[in-house]
Design a protein around this motif. Sequence first.
Motif, PDB file in Angstrom:
ATOM      1  N   PRO A  58       7.601  13.304   9.265  1.00  0.00           N
ATOM      2  CA  PRO A  58       6.593  12.852   8.385  1.00  0.00           C
ATOM      3  C   PRO A  58       5.682  14.476   8.105  1.00  0.00           C
ATOM      4  N   LEU A  59       5.572  14.747   6.634  1.00  0.00           N
ATOM      5  CA  LEU A  59       4.869  15.860   6.268  1.00  0.00           C
ATOM      6  C   LEU A  59       3.525  15.643   5.612  1.00  0.00           C
ATOM      7  N   VAL A  60       3.161  14.400   5.108  1.00  0.00           N
ATOM      8  CA  VAL A  60       2.058  14.047   4.431  1.00  0.00           C
ATOM      9  C   VAL A  60       1.314  12.901   5.272  1.00  0.00           C
ATOM     10  N   ASN A  61       0.318  13.341   5.906  1.00  0.00           N
ATOM     11  CA  ASN A  61      -0.545  12.228   6.588  1.00  0.00           C
ATOM     12  C   ASN A  61      -1.099  11.086   5.717  1.00  0.00           C
ATOM     13  N   TRP A  62      -1.783   9.968   6.262  1.00  0.00           N
ATOM     14  CA  TRP A  62      -1.974   9.041   5.622  1.00  0.00           C
ATOM     15  C   TRP A  62      -3.228   8.432   6.079  1.00  0.00           C
ATOM     16  N   SER A  63      -4.183   7.937   5.359  1.00  0.00           N
ATOM     17  CA  SER A  63      -5.291   7.135   5.771  1.00  0.00           C
ATOM     18  C   SER A  63      -5.638   6.174   4.957  1.00  0.00           C
ATOM     19  N   GLN A  83      -8.000  -1.096   1.742  1.00  0.00           N
ATOM     20  CA  GLN A  83      -6.669  -1.361   2.687  1.00  0.00           C
ATOM     21  C   GLN A  83      -6.684  -1.595   3.984  1.00  0.00           C
ATOM     22  N   ASP A 115      -8.173   3.323   3.074  1.00  0.00           N
ATOM     23  CA  ASP A 115      -9.634   3.082   2.626  1.00  0.00           C
ATOM     24  C   ASP A 115     -10.101   1.602   3.184  1.00  0.00           C
ATOM     25  N   TYR A 155       6.363   3.666   7.153  1.00  0.00           N
ATOM     26  CA  TYR A 155       6.619   2.834   8.348  1.00  0.00           C
ATOM     27  C   TYR A 155       6.118   3.584   9.520  1.00  0.00           C
ATOM     28  N   THR A 202       0.802  -1.364   0.141  1.00  0.00           N
ATOM     29  CA  THR A 202       0.055   0.131  -0.072  1.00  0.00           C
ATOM     30  C   THR A 202       0.846   1.286  -0.183  1.00  0.00           C
ATOM     31  N   ASN A 203       2.123   1.035   0.182  1.00  0.00           N
ATOM     32  CA  ASN A 203       3.161   2.466   0.113  1.00  0.00           C
ATOM     33  C   ASN A 203       3.068   3.094   1.425  1.00  0.00           C
TER      34      ASN A 203
END
Lengths: 399, 720
Positions: free
Chosen positions: B338-343, B348, B345, B268, B264-265
């Motif tokens: 980390p700069l870009v948050n993640w979520s 995933q 769907d 970590y 899913t990229n």
Amino acid sequence: MATTAASAFPDARIPYGTWGSSYFPAWQSSPLAEVNIGQFAGESMARIMSVRKVPVQHLDYLIIGSTVPWHWKFWNATLVAGCLGKRLPGFHMEQACATGLQAVVLAAAQVQGGSSDAVGVLTFDRTSDSPVGVFPERRAYRRTEVISDVWDNFGFDPSTGGSMLASAGNVARKHRIERREIDELTAYRYEQYFKGKESGFLERVAVPLDLLNVQGKPLGTIGEDTGVKRIHAGALRAMRELDSCVTSGTQTHAADGMATLLVTTAGKAKELSRRPEIAITLIAKAEVRADASCMPEAPGMAVQKLLARTGLSMADMAVVKDHNPFAVNDAVFSKTLGYDWRKMNNNGSPLVWGHPQGPTLTRVVIEALEEAVDLGGGYVLVFGCAAGDVGMAAIFKVQ
Amino acid sequence: MASVTTPSTATGDPRSAQGNSANGGAVRAMRPGTLGALGLGTVLDIFSKGRLPVRADELVDQVFGPREARGAMVISGACGVVGAGKVMQFASRLLPYGVPVIALDLPGANDGVQQQFDGLVKSFGRDTANAIMNNVIRLNYDGTSLPKELERYRPKLLLEAIPEKLELKKAHYALFRNAFPGIHIWSVTSGFPSAQLGVDIAHPSFPHQINKVFEIVEARPTPHTQLLWALGLVPMKVGDHWSFVLDVFFCGLLQATLQFCRHTNTPYWKADKYIRKLIGPNPFRAHDVIGAKGANYLTWSCLHHLGEAYGPLFTPEEALTARMRSGQAWYPPDHFRPLVNWSLDAEQEQALEAIVEGALLQMTSIVLHEQRADLPTMNAIGELCAQFSNGILARARRMGPERIAHQVGAYHRLFPAAAGTTWYPDTFMNMAEGAWTQLYVNAEHNGKAGVITISRESYNDDVDAELNRAIDWLLGQGIHRVILTGDFHLATQLVGADTLAFHPALSDEREGERISLAWSRTARRLHHDFRASVGFIHGKRCMGGMLELMMHCHQLVAVEDTLLAMPEVTIPVLPGMEGCHWPFRKADAEGRKKLLRLVLEGRPVKAADASGWLVDHAGTLENAVRTAWQVMEQDAAALKPRPFAEGPVETPDAAEAGLAPVDGPLKEARAAIARCVAEACNAPVDLALTVQARHSAAFMTGSLCRKGRLGSDYDKMMKH
Ligand SMILES: NC(=O)c1ccc[n+]([C@@H]2O[C@H](COP(=O)([O-])OP(=O)(O)OC[C@H]3O[C@@H](n4cnc5c(N)ncnc54)[C@H](O)[C@@H]3O)[C@@H](O)[C@H]2O)c1
């Protein structure tokens, strides 16, 4: 029967749907003004590829493009790849406002040359808070020049001494473009953008990105082309002219952002695309250099050259889209190629959504390809101007 | 439910030999106890014999020789991550017995021992820390010949903690065996089986200076392992297989998480948050904290050997192999926070569960198939050493065989290579029977009296259900006298309710009420269902919900230096298992003031100082054990229970109880608890159950609780 042209890069494909851009917030209007844009681009590419269900582990090369220096730029693609989550080799390239298209061409060449199977193209820039610094300049009478990267360069072409804006005024006069047409064209471009936004088209191109501050707390969402407001012909007419036909409303604005797509072998494209039946190829590209301080007429000249070389005509084009920092660009193009400017730039263009430089033409390519897929395929013409009175054009084919 | 006779075997085979209690009756048990595998008998034995099965001083004599000719313990690789921690742990524990610890390392090694000193001072104070350091003798050697000086100290036990290289280790043992023929050798290896190394294994767990657990591989119980137990450490018997039990799960979880990241990229640092929520640990953070260079190598090495032995399920992910070579940390450096948050769907999120649960359960099936440890031990290892919020077997039990098969299937669809490794679905087929049903709670009896043991430090729904089954079983066996106690092994203290169990109650008052009512009703069975029940408190501390549970026994007997506390006010939550009225019903007016201080201040009290108002008796371990057993034996001299008031009891107000005034959230929390105490005490005991449950549930949905430790832990874990 429609004309066909052979691709100069027959083995390279752009897998449909494995692309995306950030929104382009106007400069100084979003948290992007505060970040290392190389890091942002790398992390965003991983995120966008995740949303598109493409594991970045498939990539084997990375070409990045940006024009405004950023911290640790020396480490170029390797740094960005680290932020992306795979230790890829690659390089950094730049060609002012043509960066976003030239990077795609270089990636196609990388695949066509047999060097790579899956190349990431990642272009980005932060015009906000651009670096300021000093250059030792021993021949200058001050010996040391203080520079502010973005604005100094916009305002001064060292080889002509003129500004970009002056080149637009110059070309408007040369081609006897009228202010009325420019205001009308601009108003039409805004309508096109808002139509694309309302139809949901934009959401297929741009991916909202949530930013974090150094404490890991939310810093805001990059979820809109902030700074873009509806504007009508009346308001445009009332604006003060800065040079012939150029007002603050009929030129683009500086912005921040990133855009990414992949160029791969045909096999990889089938594996990665969510619609493997769609084949997208780059047919060819052309570049020209216009006379000094005539930047807005260069793109039209590049298109003419490209059509001549490929044997295609404007009538063969399903989608036409350009980087139009000045509305004058589109008016001159229309006049020299006899092509109605109403037929091009559906769903938006940089004149409206802004100009972060490096990624601008990559987003134009993505939007153009999405539109072509909607139309059932065909040739796609993408072009634009770049610093130094350069024009660049490329034709893609969507099957 | 079938019962078994003890002593137990390591594999949990119920058809083991019959054990004998002190008075000659056979000991019957729901399942084999975990102590049996170490040759330490049963918990019931401890009570019926009135003493522990072994004594540290006797074992020290046995292992290191008599005081006048005491030998030494050698720790080689003493400056390393493991070595330095173990030098401290053993030097402090062996100090009272006059056993020196020889810290052996190469001349150029980083001074890992010295770095431990600050920690020692913090835990023991400067004087003791100095004494411990004085008990460490540091020797250098060149790696090929042992220093002459070593002889003088008569080495009897070697704990080898040198790098994870088979040939290096073997040569090291040969060196020691040549010089000191009778020496007992333990390897701390993470992965090599004893059969490969030719020595016993004592595999420790991070953080090494404080973690008490050792996975032990030995052919038969040894005094060396029993000594670990007698020194207050936690040896656990495991089978002789690659990576034993802990590192199959610890390394396996990293492997599975890396597969999810690849799929899913997900970066970590973010995957760590998802795993924290789903399983408990932060696998990447853990590697960085241990030291990425060493930890990446060890994890890679374990997975590599497991891969060779079992197949691609374990073959190290490419990202791990790269980081094994480079030693690069998993978290980005500070300048790339980390700069870009993640979520994720929905698809995933499903993939996350399928990959992580699927991989872990497939690995578990192998460990089960090979009977690498008894079930309670196997389950506890994840909780005690790898921060699993629920042991892997408890998780499997909740999922049931169908869901497990489904998840493993889903995992194989995403990572077909893993399907090429054996997987034993049958190992999950009998989860409603035998030791599977009693992972945390056991019961033993001798025909007259029973002992219920709890081997989990904190109380949750699993413990609650198992405790009910244990009570049912004893009653079914006609046992009406019972001691409730920690298990003298896996649980070295009883800390209270598992706050994870409260998370759903933060937003759902009915859930809070359900937990409070259900757990309190279980606790009340100790009062109602038995003719005599004794809560036996030992170990480091007994707090919160566990103390409330114990209180429900007719009598409380405690080891004098054990700390007792009701720390709810500091979290804050309200005591939910009747701590606000139950003990008050047994205390006199003075005692009730002390109880009020206990619940409103949250400060611990030594059992010796709680005698008469909270505990009925406090003494040395042997004295306490005997006192409890007298009650079981209906000895004429046995302690009599204090009278219990079923009707309303008066409570002192805070001022009368002599509480110092406080401000802010603590003041509000105190007021809420004081109201609960007043109302619950003012009600007859039947009604008090619901009064207390309502107060406790309502408080958990309030803003004070939300802003406190429970609420912020929840937010940290749930919000991304
Ligand atoms: N790191 C952990 O958390 C952990 C956990 C459990 C088990 N282990 C096991 O512990 C052992 C050591 O691992 P570590 O992480 O402490 O490694 P480490 O590299 O931190 O320490 C190894 C130490 O051994 C010394 N050394 C090297 N060769 C030696 C020799 N021939 N004789 C004596 N000393 C020598 C080194 O100088 C170093 O101080 C390994 O077998 C590993 O599998 C490690």
